[in-house]
Design a protein around this motif. Structure first.
Motif, PDB file in Angstrom:
ATOM      1  N   ALA A  86     -32.592 -23.221  24.506  1.00 39.36           N
ATOM      2  CA  ALA A  86     -33.623 -23.252  25.554  1.00 39.36           C
ATOM      3  C   ALA A  86     -33.259 -22.315  26.705  1.00 39.36           C
ATOM      4  N   GLN A  87     -31.989 -22.281  27.098  1.00 36.84           N
ATOM      5  CA  GLN A  87     -31.571 -21.376  28.163  1.00 36.84           C
ATOM      6  C   GLN A  87     -31.740 -19.920  27.744  1.00 36.84           C
ATOM      7  N   ALA A  88     -31.451 -19.637  26.479  1.00 34.89           N
ATOM      8  CA  ALA A  88     -31.581 -18.257  25.985  1.00 34.89           C
ATOM      9  C   ALA A  88     -33.044 -17.824  25.937  1.00 34.89           C
ATOM     10  N   MET A  89     -33.952 -18.761  25.800  1.00 33.62           N
ATOM     11  CA  MET A  89     -35.371 -18.425  25.675  1.00 33.62           C
ATOM     12  C   MET A  89     -36.089 -18.324  27.018  1.00 33.62           C
ATOM     13  N   VAL A  90     -35.393 -18.585  28.113  1.00 31.19           N
ATOM     14  CA  VAL A  90     -36.004 -18.426  29.435  1.00 31.19           C
ATOM     15  C   VAL A  90     -36.318 -16.941  29.625  1.00 31.19           C
ATOM     16  N   SER A  91     -37.562 -16.647  29.974  1.00 30.34           N
ATOM     17  CA  SER A  91     -37.947 -15.241  30.114  1.00 30.34           C
ATOM     18  C   SER A  91     -37.292 -14.623  31.338  1.00 30.34           C
ATOM     19  N   ALA A  92     -37.038 -13.347  31.243  1.00 29.03           N
ATOM     20  CA  ALA A  92     -36.415 -12.599  32.340  1.00 29.03           C
ATOM     21  C   ALA A  92     -36.859 -11.154  32.242  1.00 29.03           C
ATOM     22  N   ASP A  93     -36.752 -10.443  33.344  1.00 25.24           N
ATOM     23  CA  ASP A  93     -37.128  -9.039  33.374  1.00 25.24           C
ATOM     24  C   ASP A  93     -35.933  -8.227  33.839  1.00 25.24           C
ATOM     25  N   PRO A  94     -35.329  -7.387  33.015  1.00 29.12           N
ATOM     26  CA  PRO A  94     -35.863  -6.891  31.755  1.00 29.12           C
ATOM     27  C   PRO A  94     -35.535  -7.785  30.555  1.00 29.12           C
ATOM     28  N   VAL A  95     -34.396  -8.476  30.553  1.00 26.64           N
ATOM     29  CA  VAL A  95     -34.075  -9.338  29.418  1.00 26.64           C
ATOM     30  C   VAL A  95     -33.071 -10.406  29.862  1.00 26.64           C
ATOM     31  N   ASN A  96     -33.185 -11.572  29.294  1.00 26.59           N
ATOM     32  CA  ASN A  96     -32.221 -12.642  29.515  1.00 26.59           C
ATOM     33  C   ASN A  96     -31.001 -12.325  28.648  1.00 26.59           C
ATOM     34  N   PRO A  97     -29.835 -12.058  29.241  1.00 28.98           N
ATOM     35  CA  PRO A  97     -28.680 -11.678  28.433  1.00 28.98           C
ATOM     36  C   PRO A  97     -28.254 -12.756  27.441  1.00 28.98           C
ATOM     37  N   MET A  98     -28.507 -14.011  27.771  1.00 28.59           N
ATOM     38  CA  MET A  98     -28.169 -15.075  26.817  1.00 28.59           C
ATOM     39  C   MET A  98     -28.983 -14.944  25.541  1.00 28.59           C
ATOM     40  N   ARG A  99     -30.190 -14.417  25.672  1.00 28.13           N
ATOM     41  CA  ARG A  99     -31.033 -14.246  24.488  1.00 28.13           C
ATOM     42  C   ARG A  99     -30.438 -13.206  23.543  1.00 28.13           C
ATOM     43  N   VAL A 100     -29.841 -12.170  24.093  1.00 28.55           N
ATOM     44  CA  VAL A 100     -29.201 -11.147  23.263  1.00 28.55           C
ATOM     45  C   VAL A 100     -28.141 -11.804  22.382  1.00 28.55           C
ATOM     46  N   PHE A 101     -27.316 -12.641  22.988  1.00 31.06           N
ATOM     47  CA  PHE A 101     -26.258 -13.316  22.242  1.00 31.06           C
ATOM     48  C   PHE A 101     -26.831 -14.320  21.254  1.00 31.06           C
ATOM     49  N   SER A 102     -27.825 -15.080  21.674  1.00 34.87           N
ATOM     50  CA  SER A 102     -28.442 -16.076  20.809  1.00 34.87           C
ATOM     51  C   SER A 102     -29.085 -15.439  19.582  1.00 34.87           C
ATOM     52  N   GLU A 103     -29.829 -14.379  19.804  1.00 35.92           N
ATOM     53  CA  GLU A 103     -30.487 -13.696  18.686  1.00 35.92           C
ATOM     54  C   GLU A 103     -29.464 -13.070  17.748  1.00 35.92           C
ATOM     55  N   LEU A 104     -28.407 -12.508  18.320  1.00 35.14           N
ATOM     56  CA  LEU A 104     -27.357 -11.931  17.484  1.00 35.14           C
ATOM     57  C   LEU A 104     -26.697 -13.000  16.624  1.00 35.14           C
ATOM     58  N   SER A 105     -26.488 -14.166  17.201  1.00 36.97           N
ATOM     59  CA  SER A 105     -25.795 -15.236  16.480  1.00 36.97           C
ATOM     60  C   SER A 105     -26.423 -15.502  15.119  1.00 36.97           C
ATOM     61  N   ASP A 106     -27.746 -15.503  15.077  1.00 32.85           N
ATOM     62  CA  ASP A 106     -28.464 -15.757  13.820  1.00 32.85           C
ATOM     63  C   ASP A 106     -28.431 -14.562  12.875  1.00 32.85           C
ATOM     64  N   ARG A 107     -28.002 -13.411  13.360  1.00 38.27           N
ATOM     65  CA  ARG A 107     -28.071 -12.178  12.566  1.00 38.27           C
ATOM     66  C   ARG A 107     -26.709 -11.551  12.272  1.00 38.27           C
ATOM     67  N   LEU A 108     -25.645 -12.212  12.682  1.00 35.40           N
ATOM     68  CA  LEU A 108     -24.316 -11.641  12.476  1.00 35.40           C
ATOM     69  C   LEU A 108     -24.015 -11.451  10.992  1.00 35.40           C
ATOM     70  N   PRO A 109     -23.504 -10.294  10.614  1.00 34.94           N
ATOM     71  CA  PRO A 109     -23.027 -10.155   9.238  1.00 34.94           C
ATOM     72  C   PRO A 109     -21.940 -11.197   8.978  1.00 34.94           C
ATOM     73  N   GLU A 110     -21.846 -11.671   7.752  1.00 35.92           N
ATOM     74  CA  GLU A 110     -20.943 -12.783   7.442  1.00 35.92           C
ATOM     75  C   GLU A 110     -19.473 -12.481   7.702  1.00 35.92           C
ATOM     76  N   ASP A 111     -19.119 -11.219   7.818  1.00 34.20           N
ATOM     77  CA  ASP A 111     -17.718 -10.860   8.036  1.00 34.20           C
ATOM     78  C   ASP A 111     -17.511 -10.101   9.351  1.00 34.20           C
ATOM     79  N   ALA A 112     -18.439 -10.252  10.275  1.00 33.23           N
ATOM     80  CA  ALA A 112     -18.342  -9.531  11.549  1.00 33.23           C
ATOM     81  C   ALA A 112     -17.181 -10.046  12.392  1.00 33.23           C
ATOM     82  N   ILE A 113     -16.715  -9.164  13.259  1.00 34.06           N
ATOM     83  CA  ILE A 113     -15.736  -9.525  14.280  1.00 34.06           C
ATOM     84  C   ILE A 113     -16.397  -9.194  15.613  1.00 34.06           C
ATOM     85  N   VAL A 114     -16.410 -10.155  16.535  1.00 38.89           N
ATOM     86  CA  VAL A 114     -17.086  -9.990  17.818  1.00 38.89           C
ATOM     87  C   VAL A 114     -16.052 -10.123  18.932  1.00 38.89           C
ATOM     88  N   THR A 115     -16.055  -9.160  19.851  1.00 35.35           N
ATOM     89  CA  THR A 115     -15.142  -9.211  20.990  1.00 35.35           C
ATOM     90  C   THR A 115     -15.957  -9.220  22.276  1.00 35.35           C
TER      91      THR A 115
END
Length: 192
Positions: A74-103
């Motif tokens: 819900a916090q990630a889906m709060v609209s923001a201009d230009p973008v809610n940075p939490m949404r970037v992370f949330s959307e990535l979470s569902d799309r991470l390659p199965e062997d990704a490394i994130v720093t």
């Protein structure tokens, strides 16, 4: 590192499994300390454990975790201009390659990383944690690529840290990227 969330001494019985013997007993007076890979230790221990019939504690934890993820979404889906940075992370979470490394760097990027990313499968990550080291995102990503040249790596860095040392590390990436089996090293610069 979060000892304030540990039970008070004597309030709970503890078993620690750690592959590093130097870490045994650092945070709590455990009854049993096992130096082992956790997966191997659990495979050996589980047949000797008795399942509790009262599942209320576990169910409470599962319910709290589910509610936490709902709140984070819900916090990630709060609209923001230009973008809610939490949404970037949330959307990535569902799309991470199965062997990704994130720093990630310390600060806001570490906060969003910890709150929004779900590491599943072989996904791994690294950040500075309590050290609050400024600018580790890009160097950690380079280290990950050198250690695992066949895996995609994603670094989240703040604009200040990118200016401080990340830009210089682009020279390092240019030097080595063609040696990596998987050349993907993505750097997301978070401008705040």
């Amino acid at each position: 590192p979060y000892t304030q969330f540990m039970p008070k001494e004597g309030q709970a019985r503890g078993v620690q499994i750690d592959i590093d013997p130097g870490m045994i007993g650092m945070r709590y007076p455990y009854e049993v300390n096992i130096v082992s890979d956790a997966a191997a230790a659990l495979r050996a221990l589980i047949p000797h454990l008795r399942r509790k019939e009262d599942r209320s504690w576990r169910e409470g934890i599962e319910s709290n975790v589910a509610r936490w993820w709902e709140t984070m979404r819900a916090q990630a889906m709060v609209s923001a201009d230009p973008v809610n940075p939490m949404r970037v992370f949330s959307e990535l979470s569902d799309r991470l390659p199965e062997d990704a490394i994130v720093t990630a760097d310390s600060g806001s990027s570490a906060n969003w990383y910890a709150r929004q990313l779900k590491f599943t499968g072989r996904v791994r990550g690294s950040l500075s944690g309590n050290l609050a080291t400024m600018g580790p995102g890009v160097p950690y990503a380079i280290g990950a690529k050198i250690g695992h040249p066949d895996r995609p790596v994603i670094a989240f860095v703040g604009d200040g840290a990118m200016q401080m040392n990340g830009l210089n590390e682009l020279i390092t990436i240019k030097r080595y990227w063609h040696e990596w089996a998987d050349p993907r090293l993505i750097i997301a610069v978070l401008h705040n």
